[in-house]
Structure formats: C-alpha cells, structure tokens
Design an enzyme around this catalytic site. Structure first.
Site, PDB file in Angstrom:
ATOM      1  N   TRP A  31       0.795  -1.218   0.000  1.00 34.40           N
ATOM      2  CA  TRP A  31       0.000   0.000   0.000  1.00 34.40           C
ATOM      3  C   TRP A  31       0.828   1.269   0.000  1.00 34.40           C
ATOM      4  O   TRP A  31       0.311   2.350  -0.220  1.00 34.40           O
ATOM      5  CB  TRP A  31      -0.919   0.016   1.239  1.00 34.40           C
ATOM      6  CG  TRP A  31      -0.148  -0.250   2.508  1.00 34.40           C
ATOM      7  CD1 TRP A  31       0.019  -1.471   3.114  1.00 34.40           C
ATOM      8  CD2 TRP A  31       0.621   0.682   3.273  1.00 34.40           C
ATOM      9  NE1 TRP A  31       0.843  -1.349   4.215  1.00 34.40           N
ATOM     10  CE2 TRP A  31       1.221  -0.028   4.337  1.00 34.40           C
ATOM     11  CE3 TRP A  31       0.854   2.054   3.177  1.00 34.40           C
ATOM     12  CZ2 TRP A  31       2.039   0.568   5.277  1.00 34.40           C
ATOM     13  CZ3 TRP A  31       1.686   2.659   4.120  1.00 34.40           C
ATOM     14  CH2 TRP A  31       2.262   1.917   5.155  1.00 34.40           C
ATOM     15  N   PRO A  64      -3.238  -6.026  -5.798  1.00 29.57           N
ATOM     16  CA  PRO A  64      -2.762  -4.888  -5.013  1.00 29.57           C
ATOM     17  C   PRO A  64      -3.187  -5.048  -3.560  1.00 29.57           C
ATOM     18  O   PRO A  64      -4.051  -5.876  -3.247  1.00 29.57           O
ATOM     19  CB  PRO A  64      -3.470  -3.701  -5.660  1.00 29.57           C
ATOM     20  CG  PRO A  64      -4.730  -4.270  -6.241  1.00 29.57           C
ATOM     21  CD  PRO A  64      -4.430  -5.706  -6.603  1.00 29.57           C
ATOM     22  N   GLY A 124       6.728  -6.280  -0.398  1.00 29.85           N
ATOM     23  CA  GLY A 124       6.034  -6.184   0.887  1.00 29.85           C
ATOM     24  C   GLY A 124       6.987  -6.538   2.008  1.00 29.85           C
ATOM     25  O   GLY A 124       8.214  -6.412   1.872  1.00 29.85           O
ATOM     26  N   SER A 125       6.425  -7.009   3.103  1.00 33.34           N
ATOM     27  CA  SER A 125       7.250  -7.275   4.282  1.00 33.34           C
ATOM     28  C   SER A 125       8.068  -8.553   4.112  1.00 33.34           C
ATOM     29  O   SER A 125       7.684  -9.465   3.361  1.00 33.34           O
ATOM     30  CB  SER A 125       6.347  -7.397   5.512  1.00 33.34           C
ATOM     31  OG  SER A 125       5.487  -8.494   5.343  1.00 33.34           O
ATOM     32  N   GLU A 171      10.959  -7.995  -3.248  1.00 33.33           N
ATOM     33  CA  GLU A 171      11.390  -6.662  -2.798  1.00 33.33           C
ATOM     34  C   GLU A 171      10.829  -6.512  -1.387  1.00 33.33           C
ATOM     35  O   GLU A 171       9.628  -6.288  -1.217  1.00 33.33           O
ATOM     36  CB  GLU A 171      10.817  -5.569  -3.718  1.00 33.33           C
ATOM     37  CG  GLU A 171      11.360  -5.583  -5.121  1.00 33.33           C
ATOM     38  CD  GLU A 171      12.789  -5.051  -5.213  1.00 33.33           C
ATOM     39  OE1 GLU A 171      13.283  -4.473  -4.222  1.00 33.33           O
ATOM     40  OE2 GLU A 171      13.398  -5.231  -6.266  1.00 33.33           O
ATOM     41  N   CYS A 176      10.291   1.682   2.143  1.00 33.80           N
ATOM     42  CA  CYS A 176      11.234   0.602   2.452  1.00 33.80           C
ATOM     43  C   CYS A 176      12.668   1.101   2.456  1.00 33.80           C
ATOM     44  O   CYS A 176      13.547   0.465   3.018  1.00 33.80           O
ATOM     45  CB  CYS A 176      11.077  -0.511   1.431  1.00 33.80           C
ATOM     46  SG  CYS A 176      11.226   0.096  -0.246  1.00 33.80           S
TER      47      CYS A 176
HETATM   48  P1  NAP Z   1       2.745  -6.858   3.732  1.00 34.06           P
HETATM   49  O1  NAP Z   1       1.859  -6.945   4.917  1.00 34.06           O
HETATM   50  O2  NAP Z   1       3.766  -7.902   3.533  1.00 34.06           O
HETATM   51  O3  NAP Z   1       1.777  -6.757   2.478  1.00 34.06           O
HETATM   52  C1  NAP Z   1       2.277  -6.677   1.163  1.00 34.06           C
HETATM   53  C2  NAP Z   1       1.289  -7.335   0.228  1.00 34.06           C
HETATM   54  O4  NAP Z   1       1.178  -8.704   0.587  1.00 34.06           O
HETATM   55  C3  NAP Z   1      -0.118  -6.743   0.304  1.00 34.06           C
HETATM   56  O5  NAP Z   1      -0.712  -6.805  -0.970  1.00 34.06           O
HETATM   57  C4  NAP Z   1      -0.813  -7.702   1.247  1.00 34.06           C
HETATM   58  O6  NAP Z   1      -2.207  -7.733   1.041  1.00 34.06           O
HETATM   59  C5  NAP Z   1      -0.185  -9.009   0.825  1.00 34.06           C
HETATM   60  N1  NAP Z   1      -0.266 -10.067   1.824  1.00 34.06           N
HETATM   61  C6  NAP Z   1      -0.207  -9.961   3.165  1.00 34.06           C
HETATM   62  N2  NAP Z   1      -0.323 -11.192   3.727  1.00 34.06           N
HETATM   63  C7  NAP Z   1      -0.458 -12.081   2.706  1.00 34.06           C
HETATM   64  C8  NAP Z   1      -0.631 -13.490   2.619  1.00 34.06           C
HETATM   65  N3  NAP Z   1      -0.683 -14.258   3.715  1.00 34.06           N
HETATM   66  N4  NAP Z   1      -0.747 -14.065   1.405  1.00 34.06           N
HETATM   67  C9  NAP Z   1      -0.689 -13.307   0.300  1.00 34.06           C
HETATM   68  N5  NAP Z   1      -0.536 -11.966   0.301  1.00 34.06           N
HETATM   69  C10 NAP Z   1      -0.401 -11.368   1.490  1.00 34.06           C
HETATM   70  O7  NAP Z   1       3.531  -5.471   3.691  1.00 34.06           O
HETATM   71  P2  NAP Z   1       2.934  -4.028   3.837  1.00 34.06           P
HETATM   72  O8  NAP Z   1       2.765  -3.730   5.271  1.00 34.06           O
HETATM   73  O9  NAP Z   1       1.767  -3.852   2.947  1.00 34.06           O
HETATM   74  O10 NAP Z   1       4.116  -3.155   3.202  1.00 34.06           O
HETATM   75  C11 NAP Z   1       5.161  -2.672   3.943  1.00 34.06           C
HETATM   76  C12 NAP Z   1       6.384  -3.543   3.780  1.00 34.06           C
HETATM   77  O11 NAP Z   1       6.751  -3.592   2.402  1.00 34.06           O
HETATM   78  C13 NAP Z   1       7.573  -2.967   4.488  1.00 34.06           C
HETATM   79  O12 NAP Z   1       8.299  -3.992   5.115  1.00 34.06           O
HETATM   80  C14 NAP Z   1       8.382  -2.340   3.369  1.00 34.06           C
HETATM   81  O13 NAP Z   1       9.749  -2.194   3.653  1.00 34.06           O
HETATM   82  C15 NAP Z   1       8.128  -3.287   2.255  1.00 34.06           C
HETATM   83  N6  NAP Z   1       8.367  -2.658   0.965  1.00 34.06           N
HETATM   84  C16 NAP Z   1       9.460  -3.051   0.254  1.00 34.06           C
HETATM   85  C17 NAP Z   1       9.752  -2.431  -0.955  1.00 34.06           C
HETATM   86  C18 NAP Z   1      10.953  -2.819  -1.754  1.00 34.06           C
HETATM   87  O14 NAP Z   1      11.045  -2.418  -2.915  1.00 34.06           O
HETATM   88  N7  NAP Z   1      11.885  -3.587  -1.221  1.00 34.06           N
HETATM   89  C19 NAP Z   1       8.908  -1.430  -1.437  1.00 34.06           C
HETATM   90  C20 NAP Z   1       7.796  -1.066  -0.686  1.00 34.06           C
HETATM   91  C21 NAP Z   1       7.534  -1.700   0.519  1.00 34.06           C
HETATM   92  P3  NAP Z   1      -3.225  -6.820   1.897  1.00 34.06           P
HETATM   93  O15 NAP Z   1      -2.555  -5.470   2.062  1.00 34.06           O
HETATM   94  O16 NAP Z   1      -4.414  -6.782   1.034  1.00 34.06           O
HETATM   95  O17 NAP Z   1      -3.412  -7.513   3.188  1.00 34.06           O
END
Ligand code: NAP
Length: 497
Positions: free
Chosen positions: A166, A191, A243-244, A265, A299
């Site tokens: 997000w 997304p 994501g995380s 990523e 991130c």
């Molecule tokens: P997240 O909780 O891991 O969510 C990322 C995506 O994964 C979202 O679309 C989420 O869906 C989905 N998701 C969550 N649990 C899932 C599951 N069990 N099965 C399938 N999909 C699942 O991370 P976030 O809190 O949204 O984003 C922040 C993190 O992203 C931070 O750690 C940040 O550092 C990292 N990030 C990294 C980069 C990079 O380029 N390295 C760039 C941006 C962000 P929902 O949101 O619909 O639950």
C-alpha cells in the site's frame, strides 16, 4: 464490515474522469464484482471512499486462466508493437496524472504533491520499459567444438503473478508490470486491499492504451486465499512480490512446490551515516527527505541515523528545526507536507518505538506525540526527532515505518560500518562525506543493494533497485528489470561442414 461509500468523501475527489474510480476487479478484459465487498478507507478521515470485490480463489484461477490464454498472442507480437502499446499507456498515465494522484492521496494519505510525484515515477517505468522492450537481445557464444554453434535466445517466462503493498500503490505495480508486459509476459496482479483504486485506475488506462483482454488482470480481496492460488497454480511461471520480509518469505516458500521464478522486494533497515567531514546542511536536507517522505513509510527510508559525535548536536538541532516545520494534515487539503499513517496499527508501532527509545535514554527534540489537530479520524503523528538513541533500541532493530528519526552517535569509520551492517536487512543505505577515499571505501563496505552517497533519494527507473540479505531477490528497473521476466534458452547446434 462494509459501509456505503461516504458521498462527501467521494465528492472531494473531484475527478475530471470519475470513471477512473473503478469499484470492480479486472479479469479477461471485463470489470467484475462478486464475493462480497471490501471498504476502501481514506486514512485521513477514516471514512469509506468506496468498495472493491472480495474475490474468491475460483475467481483468481479465472484471472490466471485469462492470462494464460492471452499469453501466446501477446508474446507473438513484435517487440515494437508491445512497445507502442506501453508508450500509449505511459502517455495516458501522464495525461491523467491529477486524477490518479487524487485517487492515491485519498486511499493512501500521502500529500497531493507526493502523489503526483509517485504517478510520474510510476509512469517513468512504463516509459523506460516501453523502450527496453526492443532490447531483450540474446547472445552468440563461440562453439565448444569446431562443428558446434551456440546461441542464447531470451523468451518471456509466461504468466506472472504480482502482489504489491500500500505504501506506493502505483509505482510498485508499474515497476513489475511494465517490464513483464514489455517482454511478452501476461500478468495477474493483487494490489493491497488498502489501496486498490490506484491499481484499478492504472489498469483501466492500460485497457485504453490497447492492452488486449487477459494480458493484464487485477484481482482484489482477502490476501491469503488469493495469495495461496497465485503461489501454487502451475500456470503461473513467475511470482513477484513487494512487501514485508515475513510475508515474502512465506510466499516464496510456497512457490517452490511448483518451482516458480521468484523476485522479492522486501523490508529494509537503512543506515544513514553522517561523517565528521560531511556538509551538515546537505546531510540534514537528505535525512529530512529520506526519513519523512510518505510519512516515513518507505522501504528505503533512513531508519538508523548515525551521526559522528563531533556533529551530533548541531545535526540534531538542524534536523529537528526542519522536521518541526513540516505541516501535517489531510493530503488533499492544499498545504500539507506530511499525511497520516496508513492506520491505527501503524500508529501503535510508532508509539511503541518512541516510548522504547525514550526509555533507553533518547531525548525528544521535536514531536514525539500524536497530532490530533491535523484532522479528525486519521492516524496523524507529529514529525519526530530523537537524539542520543541507544544502538540496541527497537528503532534500530525494526523498520519503524513512521515519521521518527532516531539519532545514534558514533566514534569512527570502521565502528559505524560494522554497526550499519549488523542487520539481516540489506536494501538501501546512505552516507555523507566529502573525503574521496572514504567515499569509495564505505560504498564498497556497506552490505546493501543500494548506496546513496551525499544524497537521501536514490530511486530511478534507469538504475537497478533491490536488496541483498533478507531484503530481497532480484532487481527492478534498468535493463536488470527485464531479465527478471526472461528465460534464457541455449540453442546448441551441430553444423556439418
Ligand atoms: P505486507 O503486509 O507484507 O503486504 C504486502 C502485500 O502482501 C499486500 O498486498 C498484502 O495484502 C499481501 N499479503 C499480506 N499477507 C499475505 C498473505 N498471507 N498471502 C498473500 N498476500 C499477502 O507489507 P505491507 O505492510 O503492505 O508493506 C510494507 C512492507 O513492504 C515494508 O516492510 C516495506 O519495507 C516493504 N516494501 C518493500 C519495498 C521494496 O522495494 N523492497 C517497497 C515497498 C515496501 P493486503 O494489504 O491486502 O493484506
């Protein structure tokens, strides 16, 4: 719980093209609903902007089937043809930058100027990869025997499944989808349920640009059941995730059962080092940009700010003065520098990190508290600078993902490089110095995918973006970005002389 979209919220969007607010998923060229609905909230007000469908596992399989069926025709097109379609998509994205930015601010919270910047950044990936489409070149290798001829051609991997977060609701999508489409892959994207409208609007513009049905599909809904299908279906050849780290690891492990290509990523824990020979004003400006952009929810944002002991107090004062001037509020409301955090959970984490830093001896120079006067209903937190943070504080061990700059003193170069590297994260890092020898030494010693030298902003479509250690696998952007979606094929030919 599903509420009716708040009419006032939707009206405030004032879109020139209201049809870009899509409250449906995109499968095989059709806008579809079903499976119940999920509210999408404005984080600045807590009120619903609209809903998107909560699609089932079966609907996700339909999207994969559509991408699978569309693949043979899309890959068979000339690179020039695909490049022209992407170029039209880029043009349409920039023509609609204001509407796309307003949608993004409304669902994500970042100030409008930042949202415009993100749309332009997202578009730059579409433009870049429209150009790269024609450069997926192979190789001729001198044969290993007199009668052998060796060549390598590169072919699209097939159906790509993408899951994105997000915090950058458009750019994280463009960085994956544009290179995949450019080289002939087809895509199913999920997304974040917190920010689906940016993805859906971009996909609508992709349709207008001429992407054939099934080439780009967007599924919305609960992450776990959709993710289960995307990571297990045999028709998906490549899984790409932003994501995380915790979720990325779990999903990557699932992909191994069908041996999918995987790009990740993931999270960072960026060190930002200010050496004693740094330009203090430039370093404070760089830290402000790196730390407070997107309310600290990036991130690559500076997470551990190491300042040489001789400069610590002067640097802390400058950064605190600048952070204290940032205007916090609703991103749609004109003069705002910092929007709300994404939700109450994010706010709670920020508060926990600040309390921990203070209990370990940190001194709050500015902020350190919620900012309820910035708007009702939103998770607003004051831009915060904390001096003299202990190196074992939570803020140094985890991504804070909020507007909190914790400053840690250091004594010498080798000590700070060792501390900077003492983490399982390896995404972005930054340092400020005017010593040319130190610049080379430290850039080489930092165990990170990216190093910012005398700058706090490092992202561009034309350079590889990505991390090492537990921050990820693979790279996005530059020509590295297309390689992630190409399979090299060796052709070993015996030739009679
Ligand atoms: P997240 O909780 O891991 O969510 C990322 C995506 O994964 C979202 O679309 C989420 O869906 C989905 N998701 C969550 N649990 C899932 C599951 N069990 N099965 C399938 N999909 C699942 O991370 P976030 O809190 O949204 O984003 C922040 C993190 O992203 C931070 O750690 C940040 O550092 C990292 N990030 C990294 C980069 C990079 O380029 N390295 C760039 C941006 C962000 P929902 O949101 O619909 O639950």
């Amino acid at each position: 719980m599903v509420t009716t979209a708040n009419a006032e919220e939707t009206a405030r969007l004032a879109l020139a093209r209201p049809d870009l607010l899509k409250q449906a998923a995109l499968i095989d060229g059709d806008w579809v609903g079903g499976g119940g609905a999920i509210d999408v909230l404005n984080p600045a007000s807590g009120r619903a902007l609209g809903t998107v469908p909560n699609l089932s596992a079966a609907a996700t399989r339909d999207a994969i089937a559509a991408a699978h069926a569309a693949f043979p025709d899309w890959r068979a097109r000339s690179a020039h043809d695909r490049a022209r379609t992407l170029r039209r998509w880029f043009d349409l994205t920039m023509e609609n930058v204001d509407d796309l930015a307003r949608l993004m601010t409304a669902e994500q919270g970042k100030p409008l100027a930042e949202a415009r910047g993100e749309i332009a950044y997202a578009a730059s990936f579409i433009e870049w990869f429209s150009e790269e489409a024609r450069r997926a070149t192979g190789e001729i290798i001198p044969g290993h025997a007199a009668d052998m001829r060796l060549s390598v051609i590169k072919q699209p991997v097939g159906v790509v499944a993408a899951i994105t977060p997000w915090n950058f609701p458009a750019a994280m999508i463009a960085r994956k989808v544009a290179p995949a489409l450019a080289v002939g892959c087809t895509v199913v994207i999920k997304p974040s349920e917190l920010t689906p409208f940016s993805a859906l609007a971009l996909a609508a513009l992709g349709q207008e640009a001429g992407l054939p049905s099934g080439v780009l599909n967007v599924v919305t809904g609960d992450a776990a059941p959709i993710g289960d299908v995307l990571t297990s279906d045999e028709r998906v050849a490549k899984f790409t995730f932003t994501g995380s780290t915790a979720v990325g690891k779990k999903l990557a492990a699932r992909c191994m059962a069908t041996v999918k290509r995987v790009s990740l990523e993931l999270g960072g824990n960026a060190p930002f080092i200010v050496f004693d020979d740094a330009d203090l004003d430039a370093a404070a400006d760089g830290a402000l940009a790196s730390k407070f952009r997107n309310t600290g929810q990036t991130c690559v944002c500076a997470n551990r700010i190491f300042v040489h002991e001789s400069l610590h107090d002067a640097f802390a004062d400058r950064l605190a003065a600048a952070a204290g001037k940032l205007r916090v509020g609703d991103g749609l409301a004109g003069d705002t520098d910092q929007g709300p955090l994404i939700n109450a959970k994010a706010l709670e984490k920020v508060e926990r990190h600040v309390a921990d830093a203070v209990s370990g001896g940190g001194r709050v120079l500015t902020g350190g508290k919620r900012q309820p006067d910035a708007g009702t209903g939103g998770a607003f937190y004051a831009p915060t600078v904390i001096a003299n943070v202990a190196v074992d504080a939570l803020i140094c061990r985890e991504e804070t993902f909020g507007p909190v700059a914790g400053l840690i003193q250091f004594h010498d170069e080798s000590e700070v490089v060792r501390r900077a590297n003492a983490t399982r994260a390896g995404l972005a890092s930054y340092f400020y110095t005017r010593d040319a020898d130190r610049a080379v030494r430290v850039a080489e010693a930092l165990e990170y995918g990216m190093v910012g030298l005398n700058t706090g902003l490092i992202s561009t479509a034309v350079a590889p973006f990505g991390g090492c250690k537990e921050s990820g696998l693979g790279r996005e952007g530059a020509h590295y970005g297309t390689e992630e979606f190409l399979e090299p094929k060796t052709i070993c030919a015996r030739v009679e002389s």
